[in-house]
Design an enzyme around this catalytic site. Structure first.
Site, PDB file in Angstrom:
ATOM      1  N   LYS A  37    -111.806  -8.571 -14.791  1.00 31.88           N
ATOM      2  CA  LYS A  37    -110.239  -8.346 -15.093  1.00 31.88           C
ATOM      3  C   LYS A  37    -109.693  -9.811 -15.589  1.00 31.88           C
ATOM      4  O   LYS A  37    -110.957 -10.767 -15.575  1.00 31.88           O
ATOM      5  CB  LYS A  37    -109.861  -7.976 -12.726  1.00 31.88           C
ATOM      6  CG  LYS A  37    -110.799  -9.942 -12.452  1.00 31.88           C
ATOM      7  CD  LYS A  37    -110.379  -9.015 -11.197  1.00 31.88           C
ATOM      8  CE  LYS A  37    -110.520 -10.126 -10.167  1.00 31.88           C
ATOM      9  NZ  LYS A  37    -110.920  -9.719  -9.018  1.00 31.88           N
ATOM     10  N   TYR A 249     -99.656 -42.342 -15.945  1.00 33.51           N
ATOM     11  CA  TYR A 249     -98.315 -42.202 -15.489  1.00 33.51           C
ATOM     12  C   TYR A 249     -98.375 -43.298 -14.295  1.00 33.51           C
ATOM     13  O   TYR A 249     -99.398 -42.371 -13.696  1.00 33.51           O
ATOM     14  CB  TYR A 249     -97.552 -41.581 -15.176  1.00 33.51           C
ATOM     15  CG  TYR A 249     -97.698 -40.303 -16.815  1.00 33.51           C
ATOM     16  CD1 TYR A 249     -96.393 -40.893 -17.514  1.00 33.51           C
ATOM     17  CD2 TYR A 249     -97.672 -39.447 -17.099  1.00 33.51           C
ATOM     18  CE1 TYR A 249     -96.248 -40.440 -18.440  1.00 33.51           C
ATOM     19  CE2 TYR A 249     -97.804 -39.078 -18.054  1.00 33.51           C
ATOM     20  CZ  TYR A 249     -97.258 -39.361 -18.864  1.00 33.51           C
ATOM     21  OH  TYR A 249     -96.920 -38.209 -20.636  1.00 33.51           O
TER      22      TYR A 249
END
Ligand SMILES: *Cc1c(COP(=O)(O)O)cnc(C)c1O
Length: 353
Positions: A37, A249
């Site tokens: 899947k 950051y």
């Protein structure tokens, strides 16, 4: 930028064969029916299924109808595999299922009604305690199985990664009760983790996904399995950071001593999960080294005093930077790490053809 600056996902089909053989051995006679899947857990359901067919797999599982159709195309007319669709039937999907020769895994009483017109063999999933998918246990016990052309009855375990979870034996007991009501059908309970719970859990057919692709059945690396996915990216820049300097950051990552870092050309836009920065490691210059930040396009690795060159490839997932360890760092499971790898990462196949 040249293609070489891009993150790469290399899928090793020989490693896939190795894992398949390990699962066949562990399954000890039960049919091994690969779960492909989500495009083969992001690795490409076509090449994965073709290789597994060549290794003897004759039944496959997908989640969605469209995945089943794509898989049928990829396998082609000469490979007559059974393809099971876990979503079962939706109103109006009968013609598409029939056209592509797909077997719906029935999960509700209303799907069972739709299936009456389908007039083809069915699989039935029974919920034995996950409360997610499958006919409720009581409804399954009440079914008149002689009126159904069910050739597979199955269920799914919620706690199999932990062999000490008593929920496993409770689900097993319920599954045995259901199975007794479908004497003509083959039975299937185990996914990757369930295969390793022992012979009681294996029945006629097992449905491994993640362990085919190298994820350990207990969510930790398993030495019997090889990495199928290797995710690499090149060093783009080298930096010397002084004590007290921040990286990336915010202020979360501040060097407490002079630190040499490599900036690598992969980030969460390539699907490399941002949370993995806390505890994740990358293999470069002969050792596993700490990942400091993961931004959209770039990540930083603490390289200590190693001899690292711009352009050198860094292994972010593979034989050394192990999938289960990165999944744990990113507070998720190996399944999510693989399916998140994005289309920006270039795909390569080893062992094809
Ligand atoms: C996804 C899935 C599997 C495969 O699970 P893994 O943990 O990847 O082995 C098997 N059975 C069902 C019903 C599934 O949804």
């Amino acid at each position: 930028m040249s293609a070489a600056s891009q993150a790469r996902l290399t899928v090793d089909l020989d490693a896939l064969s190795h894992n398949h053989a390990a699962l066949v051995a562990e399954a000890a006679g039960a049919e091994v029916a690969p779960v492909v899947k989500a495009d083969g857990y992001g690795l490409g359901s076509g090449p994965i299924a073709q290789r597994l067919w060549a290794r003897g797999a004759r039944s496959f599982f997908v989640a969605r109808l469209s995945e089943g159709e794509a898989l049928r195309n990829a396998l082609g007319a000469q490979r007559q595999a059974a393809i099971y669709v876990l979503d079962g039937m939706t109103p109006g999907s009968g013609a598409r299922l029939a056209d592509a020769g797909l077997t719906p895994v029935i999960s509700t009483l209303s799907q069972l009604k739709d299936a009456a017109e389908f007039n083809r063999p069915l699989a039935i999933q029974v919920d034995t305690g996950m409360n997610r998918q499958g006919l409720p246990f009581e409804d399954a016990l009440a079914l008149d199985s002689s009126a159904l052309d069910a050739h597979l009855v199955m269920s799914h375990l919620g706690g199999a990664a932990d062999p000490d979870d008593t929920h496993n034996s409770r689900q097993l007991q319920r599954f045995c009760a259901v199975r007794a009501r479908f004497p003509q059908a083959r039975a299937s309970l185990a996914a990757s983790a369930g295969i390793f719970l022992g012979p009681d859990y294996r029945f006629d057919l097992v449905r491994p996904g993640i362990s085919l692709y190298g994820g350990g059945p207990r969510e930790i690396p398993d030495p019997r399995l090889r990495a199928v996915a290797t995710f690499t990216a090149p060093v783009l820049y080298l930096r010397q950071i002084a004590a007290g300097e921040r990286i990336g950051y915010g202020s979360a990552v501040t060097a407490d001593s002079p630190t040499r870092i490599a900036i690598v050309g992969a980030g969460y836009a390539d699907g490399f999960l941002r949370l993995g920065r806390a505890g994740g490691v990358a293999f470069v210059a002969g050792a596993l080294r700490r990942i400091l930040i993961i931004n959209m396009d770039l990540l930083a690795v603490d390289i200590g005093d190693a001899d690292v060159q711009v352009g050198q490839q860094v292994e972010l997932l593979g034989d050394r930077a192990q999938l289960d360890n990165f999944a744990a760092a990113a507070q998720t499971v190996a399944h999510e790490v693989l399916v998140r790898i994005s289309s920006r990462a270039e795909r390569f196949y080893l062992g094809e053809g």
